[in-house]
Write a protein that holds these residues in place. Structure first.
Motif, PDB file in Angstrom:
ATOM      1  N   HIS A   2      -4.470  -2.650  10.101  1.00 57.60           N
ATOM      2  CA  HIS A   2      -5.494  -1.671  10.435  1.00 57.60           C
ATOM      3  C   HIS A   2      -5.177  -0.362   9.722  1.00 57.60           C
ATOM      4  N   TYR A   3      -6.133   0.066   8.917  1.00 56.97           N
ATOM      5  CA  TYR A   3      -5.930   1.327   8.185  1.00 56.97           C
ATOM      6  C   TYR A   3      -6.376   2.506   9.050  1.00 56.97           C
ATOM      7  N   ASP A   4      -5.554   3.506   9.114  1.00 53.56           N
ATOM      8  CA  ASP A   4      -5.833   4.682   9.930  1.00 53.56           C
ATOM      9  C   ASP A   4      -6.552   5.737   9.079  1.00 53.56           C
TER      10      ASP A   4
END
Length: 224
Positions: A2-4
């Protein structure tokens, strides 16, 4: 994974993106103006059989060179060591991109002039019109209508091509993104902003070009 996403980290650099966008627009407008004028002048020369033998090889070379190669060549050519004066990177890019635009514009103009029907010119002469009047009222309107579609595509191409100016450190929008990335290390967000800026600039220009093309096309149909 999951990219923040974190665009807030780029908020302090909004001014840098804004200034880069203004530089991109200014660079494009200058190139469009200079390249068009130079291209029309060269196109008029190419229309004449004698001078075209000398000019065509130069035009062909300019069209063959990739824009990035032309920009880098001009960057290292227009230096104090070679010509005795250092040309700022912004104007180096203006010169290179204008030459690129002029090379393609000249052939559009040349072809448009040669496509003017001889019957239309002969009809003007039969009506007693001078060569200047024929050029103004018959040749010029037809040439403009014919080159508009191609020219609008070239202009939009110049807007996108301005991103190449970043390689010689012109402070346009891509260069601004590279500077921000080096500071905050948020590459994906920075390039997303650059992409959005180009979408905002290019899409309206594309729709505007279509409107202009339809307008000139309507004028052509009325004259038939």
């Amino acid at each position: 994974m999951h990219y923040d996403w974190n665009f807030a980290r780029l908020a302090p650099y909004g001014k840098a993106f804004a200034m880069g966008t203004l530089t991109t627009i200014g660079l494009t407008l200058i190139v469009v103006a200079a390249g068009t004028v130079l291209g029309v002048m060269i196109g008029l020369v190419l229309h004449r059989r004698g001078p075209r033998l000398l000019v065509y090889p130069v035009v062909d070379v300019l069209r063959a060179l990739p824009p990035l190669v032309l920009i880098l060549f001009m960057y290292y050519l227009l230096t104090r060591q070679v010509i005795g004066v250092a040309v700022p990177a912004f104007w180096v890019c203006v010169i290179a991109m204008s030459l690129n635009l002029a090379a393609f514009t000249s052939d559009l103009v040349r072809a448009a002039i040669e496509n003017v029907p001889c019957e239309a010119v002969d009809a003007g002469r039969a009506l007693g019109m001078s060569e200047r009047q024929i050029t103004r009222h018959i040749v010029f309107p037809r040439v403009v209508r014919e080159i508009i579609p191609g020219m609008t595509l070239l202009y939009i191409g110049m807007l996108k091509m301005s991103s190449l100016a970043s390689v010689i450190n012109v402070r346009e929008v891509v260069n601004a993104a590279q500077t921000v990335i080096a500071t905050v290390s948020r590459s994906l967000e920075a390039w997303a902003i650059v992409g959005l800026i180009y979408i905002v600039l290019v899409v309206p220009a594309t729709y505007g070009a279509r409107v202009v093309e339809r307008w000139f096309g309507r004028g052509e149909s009325l004259n038939r």
